[in-house]
Motif scaffolding. Structure first.
Motif, PDB file in Angstrom:
ATOM      1  N   ASN A   1       0.930  -1.226   0.305  1.00 41.32           N
ATOM      2  CA  ASN A   1      -0.144  -0.125   0.011  1.00 41.32           C
ATOM      3  C   ASN A   1       0.677   1.120  -0.102  1.00 41.32           C
ATOM      4  OD1 ASN A   1      -2.233  -1.391  -0.044  1.00 41.32           O
ATOM      5  ND2 ASN A   1      -2.964  -1.141   1.973  1.00 41.32           N
ATOM      6  N   ASN A   2       1.802   1.081  -0.640  1.00 43.04           N
ATOM      7  CA  ASN A   2       2.785   2.534  -1.097  1.00 43.04           C
ATOM      8  C   ASN A   2       3.843   2.823   0.098  1.00 43.04           C
ATOM      9  OD1 ASN A   2       1.439   3.219  -3.595  1.00 43.04           O
ATOM     10  ND2 ASN A   2       0.046   4.258  -2.662  1.00 43.04           N
ATOM     11  N   VAL A   3       3.687   1.819   1.309  1.00 45.27           N
ATOM     12  CA  VAL A   3       4.744   2.281   2.232  1.00 45.27           C
ATOM     13  C   VAL A   3       5.847   0.912   1.975  1.00 45.27           C
ATOM     14  CG1 VAL A   3       5.023   1.804   4.764  1.00 45.27           C
ATOM     15  CG2 VAL A   3       2.703   2.755   3.729  1.00 45.27           C
ATOM     16  N   GLY A   4       7.242   1.389   2.128  1.00 40.98           N
ATOM     17  CA  GLY A   4       8.075   0.649   1.905  1.00 40.98           C
ATOM     18  C   GLY A   4       8.966   0.543   3.260  1.00 40.98           C
ATOM     19  N   VAL A   5       9.499  -0.748   3.675  1.00 44.37           N
ATOM     20  CA  VAL A   5      10.258  -0.711   4.817  1.00 44.37           C
ATOM     21  C   VAL A   5      11.619  -1.604   4.504  1.00 44.37           C
ATOM     22  CG1 VAL A   5      10.345  -1.379   7.304  1.00 44.37           C
ATOM     23  CG2 VAL A   5       8.418   0.080   6.344  1.00 44.37           C
ATOM     24  N   GLY A   6      12.427  -1.558   4.988  1.00 45.46           N
ATOM     25  CA  GLY A   6      13.612  -2.418   4.703  1.00 45.46           C
ATOM     26  C   GLY A   6      14.699  -2.486   5.899  1.00 45.46           C
ATOM     27  N   TYR A   7      15.646  -3.611   5.810  1.00 43.46           N
ATOM     28  CA  TYR A   7      16.647  -3.654   6.833  1.00 43.46           C
ATOM     29  C   TYR A   7      17.799  -4.328   5.989  1.00 43.46           C
ATOM     30  CZ  TYR A   7      19.504  -5.017  10.794  1.00 43.46           C
ATOM     31  OH  TYR A   7      20.501  -5.320  11.684  1.00 43.46           O
ATOM     32  N   ILE A   8      18.963  -4.121   6.352  1.00 43.53           N
ATOM     33  CA  ILE A   8      20.203  -4.439   5.751  1.00 43.53           C
ATOM     34  C   ILE A   8      21.186  -4.641   6.961  1.00 43.53           C
ATOM     35  CG2 ILE A   8      22.090  -4.375   4.255  1.00 43.53           C
ATOM     36  CD1 ILE A   8      20.188  -2.607   2.312  1.00 43.53           C
ATOM     37  N   TYR A   9      21.821  -6.069   7.130  1.00 41.78           N
ATOM     38  CA  TYR A   9      22.778  -6.147   7.996  1.00 41.78           C
ATOM     39  C   TYR A   9      24.051  -6.741   7.271  1.00 41.78           C
ATOM     40  CZ  TYR A   9      25.870  -8.174  11.641  1.00 41.78           C
ATOM     41  OH  TYR A   9      26.690  -8.674  12.478  1.00 41.78           O
ATOM     42  N   ALA A  10      25.201  -6.176   7.368  1.00 40.24           N
ATOM     43  CA  ALA A  10      26.434  -6.223   6.546  1.00 40.24           C
ATOM     44  C   ALA A  10      27.763  -6.517   7.488  1.00 40.24           C
ATOM     45  CB  ALA A  10      26.777  -5.445   5.563  1.00 40.24           C
ATOM     46  N   GLU A  11      28.602  -7.453   7.429  1.00 44.40           N
ATOM     47  CA  GLU A  11      29.912  -7.483   8.116  1.00 44.40           C
ATOM     48  C   GLU A  11      31.063  -7.504   7.060  1.00 44.40           C
ATOM     49  OE1 GLU A  11      30.176 -10.787  10.501  1.00 44.40           O
ATOM     50  OE2 GLU A  11      28.434 -10.305  12.027  1.00 44.40           O
ATOM     51  N   ASN A  12      31.904  -6.983   7.530  1.00 44.83           N
ATOM     52  CA  ASN A  12      33.381  -7.004   6.750  1.00 44.83           C
ATOM     53  C   ASN A  12      34.352  -7.309   7.919  1.00 44.83           C
ATOM     54  OD1 ASN A  12      32.553  -3.378   5.801  1.00 44.83           O
ATOM     55  ND2 ASN A  12      31.791  -5.277   4.924  1.00 44.83           N
ATOM     56  N   ASP A  13      35.168  -8.516   7.092  1.00 46.70           N
ATOM     57  CA  ASP A  13      36.064  -9.070   8.218  1.00 46.70           C
ATOM     58  C   ASP A  13      37.469  -8.890   7.340  1.00 46.70           C
ATOM     59  OD1 ASP A  13      37.867 -10.484   9.615  1.00 46.70           O
ATOM     60  OD2 ASP A  13      36.732 -12.494   9.607  1.00 46.70           O
ATOM     61  N   ILE A  14      38.468  -7.625   7.779  1.00 46.54           N
ATOM     62  CA  ILE A  14      39.555  -7.468   6.992  1.00 46.54           C
ATOM     63  C   ILE A  14      40.682  -8.216   7.840  1.00 46.54           C
ATOM     64  CG2 ILE A  14      40.994  -5.494   6.419  1.00 46.54           C
ATOM     65  CD1 ILE A  14      38.532  -3.860   6.231  1.00 46.54           C
ATOM     66  N   ASP A  15      41.584  -8.828   7.192  1.00 48.31           N
ATOM     67  CA  ASP A  15      42.814  -9.747   7.701  1.00 48.31           C
ATOM     68  C   ASP A  15      43.930  -8.647   8.142  1.00 48.31           C
ATOM     69  OD1 ASP A  15      41.285 -12.010   7.497  1.00 48.31           O
ATOM     70  OD2 ASP A  15      41.983 -12.575   5.584  1.00 48.31           O
ATOM     71  N   ASP A  16      44.142  -7.649   7.060  1.00 47.74           N
ATOM     72  CA  ASP A  16      45.355  -7.004   7.310  1.00 47.74           C
ATOM     73  C   ASP A  16      45.096  -5.575   6.797  1.00 47.74           C
ATOM     74  OD1 ASP A  16      48.250  -6.732   7.935  1.00 47.74           O
ATOM     75  OD2 ASP A  16      48.334  -6.762   5.614  1.00 47.74           O
ATOM     76  N   VAL A  17      45.742  -4.649   7.192  1.00 45.18           N
ATOM     77  CA  VAL A  17      45.889  -3.495   6.563  1.00 45.18           C
ATOM     78  C   VAL A  17      47.437  -2.751   6.670  1.00 45.18           C
ATOM     79  CG1 VAL A  17      43.354  -2.716   7.171  1.00 45.18           C
ATOM     80  CG2 VAL A  17      45.334  -2.162   8.574  1.00 45.18           C
ATOM     81  N   LYS A  18      47.552  -1.728   5.729  1.00 44.04           N
ATOM     82  CA  LYS A  18      48.932  -1.236   5.758  1.00 44.04           C
ATOM     83  C   LYS A  18      49.493  -0.879   7.180  1.00 44.04           C
ATOM     84  CE  LYS A  18      51.797   1.678   2.982  1.00 44.04           C
ATOM     85  NZ  LYS A  18      51.975   2.858   1.916  1.00 44.04           N
ATOM     86  N   SER A  19      50.634  -1.079   7.472  1.00 48.57           N
ATOM     87  CA  SER A  19      51.296  -0.779   8.956  1.00 48.57           C
ATOM     88  C   SER A  19      51.410   0.768   8.662  1.00 48.57           C
ATOM     89  CB  SER A  19      52.544  -1.703   9.082  1.00 48.57           C
ATOM     90  OG  SER A  19      53.158  -1.160  10.385  1.00 48.57           O
ATOM     91  N   GLY A  20      50.953   1.462   9.794  1.00 46.52           N
ATOM     92  CA  GLY A  20      51.497   2.949   9.789  1.00 46.52           C
ATOM     93  C   GLY A  20      50.562   3.824   8.882  1.00 46.52           C
ATOM     94  N   ALA A  21      49.453   3.159   8.217  1.00 43.54           N
ATOM     95  CA  ALA A  21      48.447   3.943   7.482  1.00 43.54           C
ATOM     96  C   ALA A  21      47.557   4.914   8.233  1.00 43.54           C
ATOM     97  CB  ALA A  21      47.754   3.115   6.520  1.00 43.54           C
ATOM     98  N   SER A  22      47.248   6.056   7.979  1.00 44.15           N
ATOM     99  CA  SER A  22      46.402   6.810   8.676  1.00 44.15           C
ATOM    100  C   SER A  22      45.009   6.205   9.190  1.00 44.15           C
ATOM    101  CB  SER A  22      46.243   8.105   8.245  1.00 44.15           C
ATOM    102  OG  SER A  22      45.312   8.991   9.233  1.00 44.15           O
ATOM    103  N   MET A  23      44.643   6.002  10.450  1.00 44.78           N
ATOM    104  CA  MET A  23      43.270   5.547  10.594  1.00 44.78           C
ATOM    105  C   MET A  23      42.156   6.627  10.244  1.00 44.78           C
ATOM    106  SD  MET A  23      43.601   2.602  12.024  1.00 44.78           S
ATOM    107  CE  MET A  23      41.949   2.304  12.916  1.00 44.78           C
ATOM    108  N   LYS A  24      42.633   7.728   9.962  1.00 41.55           N
ATOM    109  CA  LYS A  24      41.575   8.905   9.369  1.00 41.55           C
ATOM    110  C   LYS A  24      41.078   8.493   7.842  1.00 41.55           C
ATOM    111  CE  LYS A  24      42.278  13.046   9.636  1.00 41.55           C
ATOM    112  NZ  LYS A  24      42.882  14.436   9.518  1.00 41.55           N
ATOM    113  N   ASP A  25      41.925   7.392   7.129  1.00 41.36           N
ATOM    114  CA  ASP A  25      41.562   7.185   5.812  1.00 41.36           C
ATOM    115  C   ASP A  25      41.294   5.727   5.608  1.00 41.36           C
ATOM    116  OD1 ASP A  25      42.400   9.805   5.438  1.00 41.36           O
ATOM    117  OD2 ASP A  25      44.473   9.249   5.299  1.00 41.36           O
ATOM    118  N   ILE A  26      41.366   4.742   6.570  1.00 39.73           N
ATOM    119  CA  ILE A  26      41.231   3.391   6.316  1.00 39.73           C
ATOM    120  C   ILE A  26      40.304   2.597   7.262  1.00 39.73           C
ATOM    121  CG2 ILE A  26      43.519   3.136   5.300  1.00 39.73           C
ATOM    122  CD1 ILE A  26      44.335   1.637   7.772  1.00 39.73           C
ATOM    123  N   THR A  27      39.772   1.396   6.718  1.00 41.91           N
ATOM    124  CA  THR A  27      38.989   0.708   7.900  1.00 41.91           C
ATOM    125  C   THR A  27      40.099  -0.160   8.748  1.00 41.91           C
ATOM    126  OG1 THR A  27      37.096   0.578   6.300  1.00 41.91           O
ATOM    127  CG2 THR A  27      37.042  -0.826   7.916  1.00 41.91           C
TER     128      THR A  27
END
Length: 371
Positions: A287-313
């Motif tokens: 009846n023209n009403v839309g509702v939705g839910y999304i759940y997501a997980e990211n599992d990252i093994d490794d990031v660049k040592s010394g990379a700025s936490m302001k720019d990466i996950t």
């Protein structure tokens, strides 16, 4: 030649020219959005600075949208057909572009070959999606360092900057199979110049993504499964020479639609270089009403040592939960095919390494006119 009013596309009225050689239809739509939402300053990481301080956020108020012209051609014989679609568009920013631009040939027995620019089968439909603020709206600019990736089995779906080809076949009214491909430079998948903090090299070579899908549609139901995989090694590499273009994803959906009620249950999973992503979504429209839910997980093994936490996950598991809703006002002011949508979303993201929990939210009014 006969001129008639028809519906060459399900959502668009159009004017159709019919002649001995076939038909040509012209329609389109106007879609204008008035937006209010927030984002983190300068597009920086959702999570935290190196000192652990919570990042500031910018409130955004703007208007965007476009006018789209939908042009379709169709020529039939007793056993075969040829079709094309062209959808040029003009954005309110002053830019021009194109949504679909393809040519297809097929048989009435069910086989079809399509070449050009288009979207393949949707393995993760969002329902009445008015405003869900994620990066990227096509196969480009989907993944961004510093964000929580919501994988939706569409990295190879289409409308990228390079060519694509799809071969499909319908078995009666209930079974559909499709093998879509996406070619060319896939470094545009990454919205930025880094992945896990490592610089992405400029000398990327052409990728070849293959995306097979099989769908079964008994009556009002749809059951579909598919996958997408890059078959070319080292198509995109980082500064270490690692193959970050090696990505394989899977998707599945269960959908139901009957008399104004629509329901979708979606699942997607991807294995990428030093990272895996999983997403579950459920949505409904009634009846023209839309509702939705999304759940997501990211599992990252490794990031660049010394990379700025302001720019990466950061490495580890981050989780996002998004709730969105919308309402459609049909035939506003008594004008046929002029609808107004109101939509909003709220998204919360946290990380298992102790990074500060953060959120996003926004609202939109959309004016939609079909002609």
């Amino acid at each position: 030649v006969m001129l008639s009013m028809g519906s060459g596309a399900p959502a668009m009225a159009d004017v159709t020219y019919e002649g001995e050689a076939g038909t040509l239809s012209v329609g389109g739509d106007v879609e204008l959005n008035i937006n209010a939402y927030n984002e983190h300053e300068g597009g920086s990481s959702l999570f935290r600075t190196q000192s652990g301080e919570r990042l500031g956020r910018d409130d955004r108020f703007n208007q965007d949208g476009r006018i789209l012209i939908d042009i379709n051609g169709d020529r039939q014989t007793s056993r075969h057909y040829a079709r094309f679609k062209l959808q040029p568009l003009w954005n309110t920013s002053g830019d021009t572009g194109v949504d679909d631009a393809w040519f297809a040939v097929g048989s009435h027995a069910g086989s079809e070959l399509k070449v050009g620019r288009f979207e393949a089968f949707d393995l993760f439909p969002l329902g009445q999606d008015v405003f869900v603020q994620y990066s990227g709206s096509t196969s480009n600019s989907l993944y961004s360092d510093g964000q929580s990736y919501v994988y939706q089995a569409r990295e190879g779906r289409g409308r990228g900057d390079s060519g694509q080809i799809a071969l499909s076949h319908r078995f009666g009214d209930t079974m559909y199979t499709e093998v879509a491909t996406l070619f060319g430079d896939r470094s545009d998948l990454f919205d930025g110049d880094t992945y896990h903090g490592y610089d992405i090299e400029d000398d990327s070579k052409s990728a070849a993504i293959v995306r097979p899908v099989i769908a079964w549609t008994p009556e009002s139901w749809t059951f579909a499964v598919g996958m997408e995989a890059n078959l070319v090694n080292d198509s995109v590499i980082d500064e270490r020479g690692e193959d970050i273009g090696d990505r394989t994803g899977y998707g599945a959906r269960v959908s139901y639609g009957h008399e104004g009620f629509d329901f979708n249950l979606n699942f997607a999973h991807m294995e990428a270089h030093e990272e895996s992503n999983s997403t579950v979504g459920v949505n409904t429209v009634w009846n023209n009403v839309g509702v939705g839910y999304i759940y997501a997980e990211n599992d990252i093994d490794d990031v660049k040592s010394g990379a700025s936490m302001k720019d990466i996950t950061p490495a580890g598991v981050n989780k996002s939960s998004t709730l969105y809703s919308s309402y459609r006002f049909a035939n506003v002011l008594g004008i046929n095919q002029f609808d107004t949508y109101v939509g909003a979303y709220y998204s919360e993201v946290d990380h298992d390494n102790g990074a500060t929990e953060t959120d996003r939210y926004g609202a939109r009014v959309r004016l939609k006119y079909l002609f």
